[in-house]
Scaffold this active site. Sequence first.
Site: not given
Ligand code: 5GP
Ligand code: ZN
Length: 130
Positions: A7, A99
């Site tokens: 993860c 998140h």
């Molecule tokens: P989800 O689509 O799951 O709600 O959002 C995942 C979020 O994680 C996205 O806004 C994406 O830009 C962010 N994200 C993806 N990979 C990384 C990473 O390696 N580091 C950080 N800081 N954010 C990430």
């Molecule tokens: Zn995790």
Amino acid sequence: MNKSIECIFCRISPNDILASNSTMLAFKDKFPVTNGHILIIPKKHRQDFFELNGDETQDAFALLSRMRQSLFDNDKTISGFNIGANCGESAGQTVFHCHIHLIPRRDGDCEDPKGGVRGVIAERQKYESN
Ligand code: 5GP
Ligand code: ZN
């Protein structure tokens, strides 16, 4: 579950952490929707928002509030926020460690902001009377 080696959010570098409390931490989204976009996550691996326990839920709200204030204090162009959590693949979740998105908004940052988070289904963003 505690930490998951596959993860990415279980392996956030301590250098990238902006703030934390006992159970939650905050860091910058790597692909921000707007400048200042922050993610709030539990220190322990939880799949989504609904897996948070009572302490984590309270800490999440406290940290959201703190980060909102900090963003406001540091950027006078911010005039609003969207907060949201995608829970499950069908709801758009791509990283399966809970998140909460905290997305600063500014006047004029898009053509028509009406409906905000309703935009998870773009064609339903606006409701009938707006
Ligand atoms: P989800 O689509 O799951 O709600 O959002 C995942 C979020 O994680 C996205 O806004 C994406 O830009 C962010 N994200 C993806 N990979 C990384 C990473 O390696 N580091 C950080 N800081 N954010 C990430
Ligand atoms: Zn995790």
